[in-house]
Scaffold this active site. Structure first.
Site, PDB file in Angstrom:
ATOM      1  N   GLU A   1       0.861  -1.185   0.000  1.00  0.00           N
ATOM      2  CA  GLU A   1       0.000   0.000   0.000  1.00  0.00           C
ATOM      3  C   GLU A   1       0.893   1.229   0.000  1.00  0.00           C
ATOM      4  O   GLU A   1       1.618   1.478   0.951  1.00  0.00           O
ATOM      5  CB  GLU A   1      -0.910  -0.012   1.228  1.00  0.00           C
TER       6      GLU A   1
ATOM      7  N   ASP B   1      -5.370   9.117  10.839  1.00  0.00           N
ATOM      8  CA  ASP B   1      -4.029   8.661  11.199  1.00  0.00           C
ATOM      9  C   ASP B   1      -3.522   9.274  12.487  1.00  0.00           C
ATOM     10  O   ASP B   1      -3.773  10.438  12.796  1.00  0.00           O
ATOM     11  CB  ASP B   1      -3.054   8.985  10.064  1.00  0.00           C
TER      12      ASP B   1
END
Lengths: 253, 393
Positions: free
Chosen positions: A45, A56
């Site tokens: 990824e 995040d």
């Protein structure tokens, strides 16, 4: 059949690695991908950095900020990846937030991904509803799998709905958290993975969030088809540089 | 044609819910419940009683005779500065805390720029005995010190956002991350008409009391319920949304939105989103957004912490794109002078956010008999230090 789907048919637990493109140094992207393939990673990824990564935690926030400072842009990433298919055959996913894709032009972005040989996208803030209303046809026309997330709070009904709309795999977020916030698993995660496994879904499940080493990888994959490591890998790169990517993987399998 | 939200959560092409799956259960729960809860007579009763007895509503609609003479138009001020806590923000926090209770939540989070929404949230949390955590940019903690102290006095925890420009955008990011990490017991009280659907609509509905009152007060004073213009400052746009709400589809009423130009719209230090923004995604909503060609969100600037935001609510983006709203941008210097002018002419020191709305008269001329309502969204107590430094008082 897409490279992701082919890989998922193999009889093994998938190890997927997330890293931020353009980090630690701008030109590290391709080298990291090659090294990951060489050391037996199953799926990569590639993180397209964003200024405001809402889902995040601090590690990926910081690597994204640094990558942007280094000069990473969507155009730059595409130019770095231009010849990637002459070098690796591993399935490649671009993971990022939707706004940079929207600015590039969704159609244009997907077309470029297809030209390069990207197999799928993970855009956490492009949820099912908006995707189906506006963008599904474009993704499909360019052979891109759109990977959706499910979390411990996702209802059975919605899991079925997402499963029905997915091709590839389901990204099983292990606990209610931003990335890198928690490590390790308890009974709660184990029960959740089992509960989803028992649903006999169309798509295999790959767990992410909270996986950092061989032990947590083994725990996460007991009831799933694989697991994703992100923040722990980025921390390793921060401390040891891009050339040490392989060492990290050797410790996982 | 309506300028209100549609059934998919869009205002024209703007709005929607661009959120990670982690936030889906919470926002979906609110989406399914908010209209039903708000229309429940028991809720309405509790909400209206608190607005009356606790907030001090209705707020006056005041004819500003000296300002009117100075400007050459008939100007009324909607006195939201007289609300408990000093700004309109409390209308929304009262509504959302009652909603949070009905959803069974016991922990409240909020973001704040100028600190007005943080104070309004801390206030209702104290009122209801709920835990309160307010995220605030480290830069704003510095420049809005009295409001930080106020939140602490009210028992809230103030957490500094240290990412990005360390202002409102970053405080909002941190609040959203908190919600991702606490999906079950926590309600996020967003302070403006921003965020994923249904927040922009829900906040606009809670603030719509402003224009409901303007209508009836104007009817009483002028024998008509429509002004010619409603003027409000816009950061995210909650006070403007409230002041416009009942006039949105009444196109005889001009809607004027005043944005912060900072040091000038082309100076690189500005928050004039309609002028500088392009369609993008911020905090779960598709709207006008200040960003680079590559889709990275740019850091805004304004002397006023409450307008220092790179996006704008999707309702306002649609008012701009459709031409329904008239957008004017005002620099720091123009706003500061307008704040002083209002103080001298009317004896009212406005919040610096609000002062922007009073600075339009050099740029926007009105006819002598134009009836103009300016939403006086907040008072300037919190900004005294900025006024002192600016004017060397």
């Amino acid at each position: 059949m897409n490279r992701i789907q082919k890989r998922l048919q193999e009889d093994k637990k998938i190890l997927s690695i997330y890293f931020t493109a353009g980090y630690p140094r701008l030109e590290d992207t391709v080298g990291i991908i090659e090294s990951l393939e060489k050391h037996g990673v199953d799926l990569v990824e590639i993180g397209l950095p964003f200024s405001d990564p809402l889902a995040d935690g601090p590690t990926i926030q910081e690597s994204s900020t640094k990558a942007l400072k280094n000069g990473m842009t969507t155009e730059k990433l595409f130019s770095q990846l231009q010849e990637i298919r002459e070098k690796v055959s591993i399935p490649l996913i671009i993971m990022g937030y939707f706004n940079p894709v929207l600015q590039y032009g969704v159609e244009e972005f997907c077309k470029k991904c297809q030209e390069i040989g990207i197999d799928g996208l993970i855009l956490p803030d492009l949820p099912l509803r908006e995707y189906q209303l506006q963008y599904k046809d474009i993704f499909e026309a360019h052979g891109l799998l759109n990977i959706f997330l499910i979390t411990p709070q996702t209802s059975q009904e919605r899991i079925r709905e997402i499963d029905a709309a997915s091709e590839g795999f389901l990204y099983l977020v292990s606990s209610a958290s931003t990335t890198g916030a928690k490590t390790g698993f308890g009974q709660e995660q184990e029960d959740y993975f089992k509960r989803v496994a028992a649903m006999k879904l169309r798509n295999p499940q790959i767990a992410g969030f909270g996986i950092s080493n061989a032990e947590t990888f083994a725990q996460a994959t007991r009831h799933t088809h694989g697991a994703i490591i992100g923040s722990a890998f980025i921390k390793h790169l921060t401390e040891n540089g891009a050339s040490s990517a392989g060492e990290f993987i050797k410790r996982i399998r | 044609m309506t300028y209100n939200v549609d059934e998919n959560g869009y205002y024209g092409e703007f709005g929607g819910a661009y959120i990670p799956e982690m936030l889906y259960p919470n926002t979906e729960e609110i989406r399914q419940q908010y209209i039903r809860i708000m229309e429940d007579p028991a809720f309405e009763k509790e909400f209206n009683e608190l607005l009356r007895d606790y907030v001090g509503r209705p707020t006056p609609l005041y004819y500003a005779a000296r300002l009117s003479e100075h400007v050459g138009a008939r100007i009324y001020l909607k006195r939201e500065d007289l609300c408990h806590t000093g700004a309109h923000k409390v209308n929304n926090t009262i509504g959302q805390i009652l909603l949070a209770k009905r959803l069974g939540k016991n922990r409240i989070i909020a973001e704040t720029g100028a600190g007005q929404h943080g104070v309004a949230t801390a206030t209702v949390c104290a009122l209801m005995g709920m835990e309160c955590i307010v995220y605030m940019g480290a830069v704003d903690i510095e420049r809005q010190a009295p409001n930080v102290a106020r939140m602490k006095m009210l028992g809230a925890t103030v957490r500094a956002a240290n990412s990005g420009s360390r202002t409102l955008k970053d405080a909002t990011n941190e609040a959203i991350r908190d919600w991702i990490n606490n999906p079950v017991d926590t309600h996020y009280i967003i302070g403006s008409v921003v965020g994923p659907h249904p927040y922009p609509d829900m906040v606009a509905r809670f603030q719509s009391v402003i224009s409901a009152e303007i209508k009836s007060q104007l009817q009483e004073k002028e024998g008509r319920s429509q002004p010619d213009f409603v003027v409000a400052c816009v950061g995210g746009g909650s006070n403007a949304a409230g002041a416009y709400y009942h006039y949105l589809d009444d196109t005889e009423v001009g809607l004027i939105a005043v944005e912060a130009a900072g040091k000038g719209v082309d100076s690189g230090e500005s928050a004039a989103t309609s002028y500088l923004g392009k369609t993008g995604i911020i905090h779960g909503s598709k709207t006008l957004l200040m960003q680079t060609a590559d889709g990275q969100i740019t850091e805004p600037y304004s002397i006023s912490a409450g307008l220092d935001y790179p996006g704008v609510g999707p309702m306002h983006a649609h008012l701009y794109a459709s031409g329904r709203g008239e957008f004017i941008s005002i620099t720091d210097d123009e706003a500061m002078e307008a704040g002083r002018l209002l103080a001298k002419l009317e004896g009212i020191i406005p919040a610096i956010e609000t002062a922007h709305a009073f600075a339009i008269f050099d740029k926007r001329k009105f006819k002598k008999d134009d009836l103009v309502v300016i939403n006086l969204s907040g008072r300037g107590d919190k900004d005294l230090q900025t006024y002192i430094d600016y004017f060397k008082l």
